[in-house]
Write a protein that holds these residues in place. Structure first.
Motif, PDB file in Angstrom:
ATOM      1  N   GLY A 182       0.578  -1.164  -0.125  1.00 15.18           N
ATOM      2  CA  GLY A 182      -0.299  -0.148   0.363  1.00 15.18           C
ATOM      3  C   GLY A 182       0.987   1.184   0.148  1.00 15.18           C
ATOM      4  O   GLY A 182       0.386   2.175   0.087  1.00 15.18           O
ATOM      5  N   GLY A 183       1.907   0.725   0.110  1.00 19.57           N
ATOM      6  CA  GLY A 183       2.626   2.308   0.539  1.00 19.57           C
ATOM      7  C   GLY A 183       3.172   2.569  -0.862  1.00 19.57           C
ATOM      8  O   GLY A 183       3.074   2.661  -2.307  1.00 19.57           O
ATOM      9  N   SER A 184       4.669   3.950  -1.555  1.00 22.58           N
ATOM     10  CA  SER A 184       4.784   4.496  -2.221  1.00 22.58           C
ATOM     11  C   SER A 184       6.422   4.014  -2.385  1.00 22.58           C
ATOM     12  O   SER A 184       7.079   4.765  -0.932  1.00 22.58           O
ATOM     13  N   LEU A 185       6.903   4.432  -4.003  1.00 18.78           N
ATOM     14  CA  LEU A 185       8.238   4.918  -4.120  1.00 18.78           C
ATOM     15  C   LEU A 185       8.300   5.524  -5.017  1.00 18.78           C
ATOM     16  O   LEU A 185       7.934   5.264  -5.766  1.00 18.78           O
ATOM     17  N   ARG A 186      10.045   6.462  -5.287  1.00 18.30           N
ATOM     18  CA  ARG A 186       9.651   6.811  -6.498  1.00 18.30           C
ATOM     19  C   ARG A 186      11.429   6.789  -7.172  1.00 18.30           C
ATOM     20  O   ARG A 186      11.773   6.912  -5.913  1.00 18.30           O
ATOM     21  N   LEU A 187      10.794   5.579  -8.192  1.00 15.90           N
ATOM     22  CA  LEU A 187      12.636   5.562  -8.545  1.00 15.90           C
ATOM     23  C   LEU A 187      13.168   6.531  -9.438  1.00 15.90           C
ATOM     24  O   LEU A 187      12.545   7.446 -10.470  1.00 15.90           O
ATOM     25  N   SER A 188      14.361   6.343  -9.496  1.00 13.25           N
ATOM     26  CA  SER A 188      15.147   7.794 -10.680  1.00 13.25           C
ATOM     27  C   SER A 188      16.281   6.952 -11.036  1.00 13.25           C
ATOM     28  O   SER A 188      16.518   5.881 -10.974  1.00 13.25           O
ATOM     29  N   CYS A 189      16.035   7.735 -12.903  1.00 11.74           N
ATOM     30  CA  CYS A 189      17.231   7.119 -13.597  1.00 11.74           C
ATOM     31  C   CYS A 189      17.816   8.637 -14.382  1.00 11.74           C
ATOM     32  O   CYS A 189      17.323   8.938 -14.679  1.00 11.74           O
ATOM     33  N   ARG A 225      -1.545   2.856 -11.172  1.00  8.38           N
ATOM     34  CA  ARG A 225      -0.426   2.422  -9.707  1.00  8.38           C
ATOM     35  C   ARG A 225       0.509   3.734 -10.657  1.00  8.38           C
ATOM     36  O   ARG A 225       0.823   3.946  -9.343  1.00  8.38           O
ATOM     37  N   PHE A 226       1.511   3.118 -11.096  1.00 12.09           N
ATOM     38  CA  PHE A 226       2.679   3.501 -11.414  1.00 12.09           C
ATOM     39  C   PHE A 226       2.362   4.943 -12.326  1.00 12.09           C
ATOM     40  O   PHE A 226       1.572   4.975 -13.612  1.00 12.09           O
ATOM     41  N   THR A 227       3.680   5.710 -12.531  1.00 11.22           N
ATOM     42  CA  THR A 227       3.883   7.156 -13.048  1.00 11.22           C
ATOM     43  C   THR A 227       4.358   7.068 -13.768  1.00 11.22           C
ATOM     44  O   THR A 227       5.338   7.369 -12.940  1.00 11.22           O
ATOM     45  N   ILE A 228       4.794   6.654 -15.671  1.00  7.90           N
ATOM     46  CA  ILE A 228       6.632   7.388 -15.605  1.00  7.90           C
ATOM     47  C   ILE A 228       6.488   8.590 -16.070  1.00  7.90           C
ATOM     48  O   ILE A 228       5.595   9.617 -16.470  1.00  7.90           O
TER      49      ILE A 228
END
Length: 127
Positions: free
Chosen positions: A15-22, A67-70
């Motif tokens: 249920g949590g969130s993370l933001r990945l970076s590239c 759920r995900f956004t790029i």
């Protein structure tokens, strides 16, 4: 020197969130589509999301839609993957990849032939 460096992974509860970076260097960033892939233990690598060279088009795997956004910031040579409502099945190593995108038409399917890959960042969703 070409580099794709992923960051932002970690341990999060369901249920949590993370933001990945590239973060990308060594290529003409705005001429390349960027994609995110993931690989869970014992499973094949799968495409998660892709964004075309100028951000005009995005594609997502069915399992992450909604759920995900790029997104991408061409001024910072960086692509982001915002992951919300995380599930245990989202666990895996997340990789970003770059592919030359002259027509702005690269999708997840065609992104698999990407020529450049990062080293990956671990995402673990567990209580």
């Amino acid at each position: 020197q070409l580099q794709l460096v992923e960051s932002g992974g970690g341990l999060v509860q369901p249920g949590g969130s993370l933001r990945l970076s590239c973060a990308v260097s060594g290529i003409t960033f705005h001429n390349h589509a960027i994609g995110w892939f993931r690989q869970a233990p014992g499973k094949e690598r799968e495409g998660v999301s892709c964004i075309t060279r100028r951000g005009g088009s995005t594609t997502y795997a069915d399992s992450v839609k909604g759920r995900f956004t790029i997104s991408r910031d061409n001024a910072k040579n960086t692509v982001y993957l915002q992951m919300n409502s995380l599930k245990a099945e989202d666990t895996g190593i997340y990789y970003c990849a770059a592919r030359w995108d002259p027509l702005g038409a690269i999708t997840i399917a065609t992104m698999k032939a990407a020529g450049y890959w990062g080293q990956g960042t671990q995402v673990t969703v567990s209580s």
